[in-house]
Write an enzyme that holds these catalytic residues in place. Structure first.
Site, PDB file in Angstrom:
ATOM      1  N   ASN A  92       3.277  -3.282   1.619  1.00  0.00           N
ATOM      2  CA  ASN A  92       4.196  -3.018   2.728  1.00  0.00           C
ATOM      3  C   ASN A  92       3.461  -3.034   4.061  1.00  0.00           C
ATOM      4  OD1 ASN A  92       3.175  -0.576   1.582  1.00  0.00           O
ATOM      5  ND2 ASN A  92       4.734   0.641   2.600  1.00  0.00           N
ATOM      6  N   GLU A 145       4.171  -1.946   7.804  1.00  0.00           N
ATOM      7  CA  GLU A 145       5.067  -1.193   8.683  1.00  0.00           C
ATOM      8  C   GLU A 145       4.856  -1.593  10.129  1.00  0.00           C
ATOM      9  OE1 GLU A 145       4.735   2.972   7.614  1.00  0.00           O
ATOM     10  OE2 GLU A 145       5.792   2.595   5.711  1.00  0.00           O
ATOM     11  N   CYS A 161       8.877  -4.596   3.185  1.00  0.00           N
ATOM     12  CA  CYS A 161       8.448  -4.043   1.895  1.00  0.00           C
ATOM     13  C   CYS A 161       7.434  -4.969   1.212  1.00  0.00           C
ATOM     14  CB  CYS A 161       9.636  -3.909   0.946  1.00  0.00           C
ATOM     15  SG  CYS A 161      10.858  -2.697   1.426  1.00  0.00           S
ATOM     16  N   GLU A 181       7.315  -5.991  -1.890  1.00  0.00           N
ATOM     17  CA  GLU A 181       7.884  -6.997  -2.799  1.00  0.00           C
ATOM     18  C   GLU A 181       8.258  -8.264  -2.035  1.00  0.00           C
ATOM     19  OE1 GLU A 181       8.637  -3.831  -2.497  1.00  0.00           O
ATOM     20  OE2 GLU A 181       9.379  -2.939  -4.346  1.00  0.00           O
ATOM     21  N   CYS A 222      13.677  -1.546  -3.572  1.00  0.00           N
ATOM     22  CA  CYS A 222      14.878  -1.264  -2.766  1.00  0.00           C
ATOM     23  C   CYS A 222      15.901  -2.392  -2.940  1.00  0.00           C
ATOM     24  CB  CYS A 222      14.499  -1.084  -1.298  1.00  0.00           C
ATOM     25  SG  CYS A 222      14.283  -2.625  -0.394  1.00  0.00           S
ATOM     26  N   CYS A 282      15.027  -5.813  -1.474  1.00  0.00           N
ATOM     27  CA  CYS A 282      14.021  -6.546  -2.256  1.00  0.00           C
ATOM     28  C   CYS A 282      14.628  -7.104  -3.538  1.00  0.00           C
ATOM     29  CB  CYS A 282      12.821  -5.651  -2.559  1.00  0.00           C
ATOM     30  SG  CYS A 282      11.837  -5.327  -1.084  1.00  0.00           S
TER      31      CYS A 282
HETATM   32  N1  THU Z   1       8.878   0.139   0.489  1.00  0.00           N
HETATM   33  C1  THU Z   1       8.425  -0.942  -0.189  1.00  0.00           C
HETATM   34  O1  THU Z   1       7.403  -1.543   0.157  1.00  0.00           O
HETATM   35  N2  THU Z   1       9.155  -1.367  -1.262  1.00  0.00           N
HETATM   36  C2  THU Z   1      10.307  -0.793  -1.695  1.00  0.00           C
HETATM   37  O2  THU Z   1      10.945  -1.321  -2.585  1.00  0.00           O
HETATM   38  C3  THU Z   1      10.765   0.454  -1.089  1.00  0.00           C
HETATM   39  C4  THU Z   1      10.073   0.888   0.140  1.00  0.00           C
HETATM   40  C5  THU Z   1       8.132   0.571   1.667  1.00  0.00           C
HETATM   41  C6  THU Z   1       8.866   0.379   2.965  1.00  0.00           C
HETATM   42  C7  THU Z   1       8.212   1.411   3.844  1.00  0.00           C
HETATM   43  O3  THU Z   1       7.038   0.846   4.403  1.00  0.00           O
HETATM   44  C8  THU Z   1       7.807   2.509   2.889  1.00  0.00           C
HETATM   45  O4  THU Z   1       7.848   1.941   1.587  1.00  0.00           O
HETATM   46  C9  THU Z   1       8.724   3.728   2.927  1.00  0.00           C
HETATM   47  O5  THU Z   1      10.044   3.371   2.768  1.00  0.00           O
END
Ligand code: THU
Length: 162
Positions: free
Chosen positions: A61, A63, A72, A74, A111, A114
């Site tokens: 991920n 940010e 994310c 994925e 999520c 994704c």
């Molecule tokens: N996140 C992911 O990388 N994958 C997911 O399927 C759920 C959430 C990340 C997004 C964000 O950077 C952090 O987790 C908190 O939500």
């Protein structure tokens, strides 16, 4: 009438119960997770995509100070695979999630965004993509296809008259 939609989730207690190529894939997701850029949530996710040619593509991920601009793990991984290896089948994706503030003892499912993004590739290649998930420790979950996690999926068949 009512119709029940269900799927089979495989649960492994230890990584050595997995086939070798999945062990390697999950290890890759863990290593990628440790490089995640998640200074705002402290929640780090790593993803590793296994291609038909055996290559592993990594993502984590990313940010952003403008929160919705982040992405994310994925999608970073599967978009990287799609961009660089458009003709390779995606066989599986392993996901590992952990917080810097507490220990994840159960897997975090991908999520909804994704799931939809992964679904596109599964639909395009007409073969299932297995999904492996793990926290920092604890059980490993495996489902055999993205569609299992996204029943009544929306795909491009709805964008034309059939
Ligand atoms: N996140 C992911 O990388 N994958 C997911 O399927 C759920 C959430 C990340 C997004 C964000 O950077 C952090 O987790 C908190 O939500």
């Amino acid at each position: 009438m009512k119709k029940k939609i269900s799927f089979e989730l495989s649960i492994y207690d230890a990584i050595d119960e997995l086939p070798r190529e999945y062990q390697k894939l999950l290890d890759s997701a863990v290593k990628s997770r440790e490089k995640a850029y998640a200074p705002y949530s402290n929640f780090q996710v790593g993803a590793a995509v296994l291609l038909g040619n055996g290559e592993i593509i990594l993502g984590n991920n990313q940010e952003n100070a403008s929160y919705p601009s982040g992405l994310c793990a994925e999608r970073v991984a599967i978009f990287c695979a799609g961009a660089n290896h458009p003709n390779e089948v995606v066989k599986a994706i392993a996901i590992s999630a952990n917080s810097k503030d507490y220990e994840m003892k159960i897997p975090a499912g991908p999520c909804g965004n994704c799931r939809q993004a992964m679904m596109e590739y599964e639909h395009r290649q007409k073969s299932p993509i297995a999904i492996l998930m793990r926290g920092k420790k604890g059980p490993i979950y495996k489902c055999d296809a993205v569609v299992d996690l996204l029943p009544l999926t929306f795909n491009n068949s709805f964008l034309r008259d059939s």
